[in-house]
Motif scaffolding. Structure first.
Motif, PDB file in Angstrom:
ATOM      1  N   LEU A 260       0.819  -1.212   0.000  1.00 29.92           N
ATOM      2  CA  LEU A 260       0.000   0.000   0.000  1.00 29.92           C
ATOM      3  C   LEU A 260       0.853   1.262   0.000  1.00 29.92           C
ATOM      4  CD1 LEU A 260      -2.630  -1.411   2.432  1.00 29.92           C
ATOM      5  CD2 LEU A 260      -3.240  -0.315   0.272  1.00 29.92           C
ATOM      6  N   LEU A 261       1.923   1.262   0.785  1.00 29.39           N
ATOM      7  CA  LEU A 261       2.779   2.443   0.853  1.00 29.39           C
ATOM      8  C   LEU A 261       3.472   2.712  -0.478  1.00 29.39           C
ATOM      9  CD1 LEU A 261       4.338   1.938   4.394  1.00 29.39           C
ATOM     10  CD2 LEU A 261       2.616   3.633   3.732  1.00 29.39           C
ATOM     11  N   GLY A 265      -2.462   6.557  -3.266  1.00 32.25           N
ATOM     12  CA  GLY A 265      -3.626   7.026  -3.996  1.00 32.25           C
ATOM     13  C   GLY A 265      -4.048   6.160  -5.154  1.00 32.25           C
ATOM     14  N   ALA A 266      -3.745   4.873  -5.085  1.00 29.36           N
ATOM     15  CA  ALA A 266      -3.996   4.000  -6.237  1.00 29.36           C
ATOM     16  C   ALA A 266      -5.379   3.375  -6.253  1.00 29.36           C
ATOM     17  CB  ALA A 266      -2.939   2.891  -6.289  1.00 29.36           C
ATOM     18  N   PHE A 267      -6.084   3.355  -5.118  1.00 25.16           N
ATOM     19  CA  PHE A 267      -7.264   2.502  -5.013  1.00 25.16           C
ATOM     20  C   PHE A 267      -8.501   3.269  -4.547  1.00 25.16           C
ATOM     21  CE2 PHE A 267      -3.519  -0.161  -4.154  1.00 25.16           C
ATOM     22  CZ  PHE A 267      -3.613  -0.993  -5.251  1.00 25.16           C
ATOM     23  N   ASP A 268      -9.623   2.881  -5.146  1.00 21.50           N
ATOM     24  CA  ASP A 268     -10.923   3.353  -4.664  1.00 21.50           C
ATOM     25  C   ASP A 268     -11.382   2.528  -3.467  1.00 21.50           C
ATOM     26  OD1 ASP A 268     -11.553   5.279  -6.875  1.00 21.50           O
ATOM     27  OD2 ASP A 268     -11.421   3.437  -8.069  1.00 21.50           O
ATOM     28  N   ALA A 290      -4.662   4.107   4.401  1.00 22.32           N
ATOM     29  CA  ALA A 290      -4.984   5.515   4.130  1.00 22.32           C
ATOM     30  C   ALA A 290      -4.113   6.065   3.006  1.00 22.32           C
ATOM     31  CB  ALA A 290      -4.809   6.346   5.393  1.00 22.32           C
ATOM     32  N   VAL A 291      -2.853   5.678   2.968  1.00 18.06           N
ATOM     33  CA  VAL A 291      -1.959   6.106   1.887  1.00 18.06           C
ATOM     34  C   VAL A 291      -2.422   5.539   0.551  1.00 18.06           C
ATOM     35  CG1 VAL A 291       0.382   5.884   0.944  1.00 18.06           C
ATOM     36  CG2 VAL A 291       0.054   6.472   3.355  1.00 18.06           C
ATOM     37  N   GLY A 292      -2.803   4.279   0.538  1.00 17.01           N
ATOM     38  CA  GLY A 292      -3.173   3.615  -0.707  1.00 17.01           C
ATOM     39  C   GLY A 292      -4.505   4.050  -1.284  1.00 17.01           C
ATOM     40  N   LEU A 293      -5.390   4.611  -0.433  1.00 19.80           N
ATOM     41  CA  LEU A 293      -6.711   5.014  -0.903  1.00 19.80           C
ATOM     42  C   LEU A 293      -6.692   6.392  -1.559  1.00 19.80           C
ATOM     43  CD1 LEU A 293      -9.051   3.924   2.031  1.00 19.80           C
ATOM     44  CD2 LEU A 293      -9.091   3.017  -0.303  1.00 19.80           C
TER      45      LEU A 293
END
Length: 363
Positions: A260-261, A265-268, A290-293
């Motif tokens: 994720l890190l 911002g890759a995922f809905d 939170a980082v990945g969303l």
């Protein structure tokens, strides 16, 4: 070791098994046994095939015959214990594993299964004794170290080590789906029903991460919502099963926080079904989510419930339990807003309901 009886035909049957031609292998083992009814290797190997096919009573009969001929062979007792475990004949399985260990003290597979059965029977002191023995044989075993901390409450780590998780899930990746079905495992269906409530009818428009995807039990119902569906897991064995489903756009062998890190911002949507139960403090994992969303993205995950007011605790199962307050505080600390924290039953285990929380949060 099992004696090399008629090695030419036995090896031929084993080669058929290795190629996945188990019906042909079984037919050859049966033919061998018609000529030599007490052939120990044929009895054992055919018993293993029948166990995998679900013919447990018949498989047990073969192992009993093999042991009557060669009671000194440890693997026969181990395989008999495995069959008895599948038949829910727990006390007999415990005895069989103890016999295997008496004959082969270094048989760590028997120690693992025996300690798990003793834990399931709430015989924690006996389980701890088996685990301490295991560590004398294999001092670096992450599985034994973690399990001993779980059953004694001593030296519990902040989270399960990667090699513990890998070892556990690689070891039963081929039987995972069947095992979870027997446990009335409800989490994938529950998560998907909540996703439907959040996002409405599937439109194939979302970037979704299945974090700790395992064998891909969530994939079939996630796929209609996904423009891209990615899965990450530490276990190569589990990923192989997930890959067989043919539903993911990408599967990677990776620890979920690192995954994720590395994808800000890759995922809905990030879904994590029964994976955060291997984290104690949830803040590092939730911070990574939170980082990945993307902004207004959603996280849906499950944890096992701790009824105490605060914190988290490593349970005798080797999984962590979390209090509602800890979940709320961890979400707040990592910039996620709780939409719903729902109490429910995750599955059955050792004849009891496993209580948990299903959490929906928004970035």
């Amino acid at each position: 070791m099992i004696p090399e009886d008629r090695p030419d035909r036995i090896e031929e049957a084993k080669a058929l098994e290795a190629e996945g031609r188990t019906e042909e292998a079984a037919a050859l083992y049966r033919d061998i046994l018609e000529q030599d009814p007490e052939n120990v290797r044929a009895l054992n190997n055919l018993g293993t095939i029948w166990e995998n096919d679900g013919w447990l009573d018949s498989a047990l009969g073969l192992l009993d015959r093999a042991i009557s001929t060669a009671p000194e062979i440890p693997v026969l007792h181990y395989n008999r214990g495995h069959i008895l475990q599948g038949l829910d004949r727990t006390e007999e399985a415990i005895d069989a594993y103890r016999q295997a260990l008496a004959l082969a003290p270094g048989m760590t597979a028997a120690a693992r299964n025996l300690s798990q059965l003793l834990y399931g029977e709430d015989r924690l002191e006996e389980a701890a004794e088996v685990l301490r023995h295991w560590l004398t044989v294999e001092p670096e075993s992450a599985i034994a170290r973690h399990a001993l901390a779980a059953v004694t409450g001593e030296g519990a780590p902040d989270r399960a080590a990667d090699d513990y998780v890998t070892g556990i899930f690689d070891s039963f990746s081929t039987s995972y789906d069947e095992k979870m079905a027997r446990l009335d495992y409800a989490v994938p269906g529950l998560l998907i029903s909540r996703l439907a409530h959040l996002r409405g009818e599937p439109a194939g428009s979302l970037a979704i991460l299945d974090a700790g995807c395992g064998t891909g039990l969530c994939a079939e119902t996630l796929r209609p919502y996904a423009r891209t569906l990615q899965g990450v897991d530490l276990s190569a064995g589990m990923l192989a099963r997930a890959r067989d489903r043919g539903l993911y756009d990408e599967l990677t062998e990776e620890e979920l926080t690192a995954a994720l890190l590395s994808r800000p911002g890759a995922f809905d949507i990030v879904v994590s079904a029964d994976t955060l139960i291997y984290f104690g403090d949830l803040r590092p994992a939730l911070a990574a989510i939170a980082v990945g969303l993307r902004p207004s993205g959603h996280a849906l995950f499950s944890v096992e419930r701790l009824d105490e007011d605060d914190g988290f605790r490593l349970g005798p199962s080797g999984r962590y339990l979390h209090s509602r307050r800890h979940i709320e505080e961890a979400l707040a600390a990592t910039g996620l807003t709780a939409i719903k924290i729902e109490e429910l039953t995750l599955r059955r285990e050792a004849g009891k309901d496993v209580a948990g929380y299903l959490v929906i949060a928004e970035r």
